[in-house]
Design a protein around this motif. Structure first.
Motif, PDB file in Angstrom:
ATOM      1  N   TYR A  60       0.833  -1.200   0.000  1.00 46.85           N
ATOM      2  CA  TYR A  60       0.000   0.000   0.000  1.00 46.85           C
ATOM      3  C   TYR A  60       0.874   1.257   0.000  1.00 46.85           C
ATOM      4  N   VAL A  61       1.972   1.223   0.753  1.00 44.30           N
ATOM      5  CA  VAL A  61       2.905   2.351   0.773  1.00 44.30           C
ATOM      6  C   VAL A  61       3.510   2.534  -0.617  1.00 44.30           C
ATOM      7  N   LEU A  62       3.959   1.435  -1.201  1.00 42.87           N
ATOM      8  CA  LEU A  62       4.541   1.506  -2.545  1.00 42.87           C
ATOM      9  C   LEU A  62       3.518   2.011  -3.553  1.00 42.87           C
ATOM     10  N   GLY A  63       2.266   1.595  -3.409  1.00 40.36           N
ATOM     11  CA  GLY A  63       1.203   2.060  -4.302  1.00 40.36           C
ATOM     12  C   GLY A  63       1.060   3.570  -4.285  1.00 40.36           C
ATOM     13  N   GLU A  64       1.141   4.156  -3.100  1.00 43.23           N
ATOM     14  CA  GLU A  64       1.066   5.620  -3.000  1.00 43.23           C
ATOM     15  C   GLU A  64       2.259   6.263  -3.688  1.00 43.23           C
ATOM     16  N   LEU A  65       3.430   5.665  -3.534  1.00 42.07           N
ATOM     17  CA  LEU A  65       4.630   6.221  -4.164  1.00 42.07           C
ATOM     18  C   LEU A  65       4.592   6.059  -5.675  1.00 42.07           C
ATOM     19  N   TRP A  66       3.968   4.995  -6.183  1.00 39.66           N
ATOM     20  CA  TRP A  66       3.836   4.844  -7.633  1.00 39.66           C
ATOM     21  C   TRP A  66       2.879   5.885  -8.192  1.00 39.66           C
ATOM     22  N   LEU A  67       1.910   6.307  -7.390  1.00 35.14           N
ATOM     23  CA  LEU A  67       0.974   7.342  -7.838  1.00 35.14           C
ATOM     24  C   LEU A  67       1.636   8.709  -7.853  1.00 35.14           C
ATOM     25  N   GLU A  68       2.454   8.972  -6.818  1.00 33.25           N
ATOM     26  CA  GLU A  68       3.129  10.264  -6.701  1.00 33.25           C
ATOM     27  C   GLU A  68       4.392  10.086  -5.877  1.00 33.25           C
ATOM     28  N   GLU A  69       5.478  10.524  -6.459  1.00 31.33           N
ATOM     29  CA  GLU A  69       6.762  10.388  -5.773  1.00 31.33           C
ATOM     30  C   GLU A  69       7.563  11.664  -5.989  1.00 31.33           C
ATOM     31  N   PRO A  70       8.278  12.133  -5.008  1.00 31.19           N
ATOM     32  CA  PRO A  70       8.401  11.605  -3.649  1.00 31.19           C
ATOM     33  C   PRO A  70       7.271  12.114  -2.761  1.00 31.19           C
ATOM     34  N   LEU A  71       7.119  11.459  -1.626  1.00 32.75           N
ATOM     35  CA  LEU A  71       6.169  11.887  -0.599  1.00 32.75           C
ATOM     36  C   LEU A  71       6.882  11.902   0.747  1.00 32.75           C
ATOM     37  N   LEU A  76       2.454  10.258   3.637  1.00 36.23           N
ATOM     38  CA  LEU A  76       2.118   8.838   3.499  1.00 36.23           C
ATOM     39  C   LEU A  76       1.211   8.396   4.648  1.00 36.23           C
ATOM     40  N   SER A  77       1.533   8.828   5.845  1.00 33.32           N
ATOM     41  CA  SER A  77       0.715   8.503   7.012  1.00 33.32           C
ATOM     42  C   SER A  77      -0.717   9.011   6.833  1.00 33.32           C
ATOM     43  N   ARG A  78      -0.838  10.247   6.356  1.00 31.99           N
ATOM     44  CA  ARG A  78      -2.161  10.846   6.143  1.00 31.99           C
ATOM     45  C   ARG A  78      -2.934  10.110   5.055  1.00 31.99           C
ATOM     46  N   ARG A  79      -2.286   9.839   3.931  1.00 31.84           N
ATOM     47  CA  ARG A  79      -2.972   9.196   2.809  1.00 31.84           C
ATOM     48  C   ARG A  79      -3.430   7.777   3.132  1.00 31.84           C
TER      49      ARG A  79
END
Length: 176
Positions: A60-71, A76-79
Motif C-alpha cells: 500500500y505504501v509503494l502504491g502511493e509512491l507509484w501514484l506520486e513520488e516523492p512523498l 504517506l501517514s495521512r494518505r
C-alpha cells in the motif's frame, strides 16, 4: 423451513435493539465482519504476492509512491490513514530491503522525502498483477454492483465513525 428463515433474518431485524445484541452475537456485527473481510483479503493478496517478499501493508505504501513520488512520511501517514510510528516502521523495513530511500530536502533539512529505488520500481508490476487478480476474483464471486455497494458502505461507515470512538472514550474519561 419458514421458521428457520425467520430465525436467520431475526438478527437483521433487531440490530437496533441493545438487549438483542449480546456479546455471543459478535460474529454478526459490522466490526467483526469488516475485520474478517480485511483478514481474508489480505491473506489472499499476500499469497498472490508472496514471491515479492512484500507484505500487503508495504504494498500500500509503494502504491502511493507509484501514484506520486516523492512523498513525505507525514503525507504517506495521512494518505494511508495510519499512525506516524507505524508508517515509520514500514519505511524502515522497506529502506533496509533497498526498496525505498529517504532523502532530506536541501531547502529544509527537517523535511525527509521518500523515494522509490530501482528495486522498488521493479515491484510495481507483480504487486499490481496480484491486486488485479484479486479484484477479478471478487468481481466474479460478488458482481460489480455488490462490490460497489459494499465498498461505498464501508467507506461511508469509516468516514462517519473515524474519530467517534476516540471521542467517546475521551468523554468517558478513558483517554488521558
Amino acid at each position: 423451513m419458514a421458521r428457520a428463515a425467520n430465525k436467520m433474518s431475526e438478527p437483521a431485524q433487531t440490530v437496533g435493539a441493545t438487549e438483542e445484541r449480546s456479546f455471543p452475537m459478535f460474529k454478526r456485527t459490522l466490526a467483526y465482519q469488516a475485520q474478517l473481510l480485511a483478514r481474508i483479503t489480505q491473506a489472499d493478496y499476500l499469497e498472490r504476492i508472496r514471491m515479492t517478499g512484500i507484505a500487503p501493508a508495504q504494498a500500500y505504501v509503494l502504491g502511493e509512491l507509484w501514484l506520486e513520488e516523492p512523498l513525505s512520511q507525514v503525507e504517506l501517514s495521512r494518505r494511508l490513514e495510519i499512525g506516524k510510528a507505524t508508517i515509520g516502521q514500514t519505511l524502515q523495513r522497506l529502506e533496509k530491503a533497498g526498496i525505498i530511500e529517504r532523502r532530506r530536502v536541501a531547502a529544509d533539512r527537517r523535511l525527509v522525502m521518500v523515494h522509490l529505488t530501482a528495486k522498488g520500481q521493479t515491484l510495481h508490476q507483480p504487486l499490481k498483477s496480484g491486486a488485479i487478480e484479486q479484484d477479478e476474483l471478487l468481481l466474479r464471486k460478488l458482481g460489480s454492483e455488490r462490490i460497489a455497494m459494499l465498498t461505498n458502505l464501508l467507506g461511508e461507515s469509516n468516514r462517519l465513525l473515524s474519530g467517534s470512538f476516540s471521542a467517546d472514550a475521551e468523554s468517558a474519561g478513558m483517554l488521558e
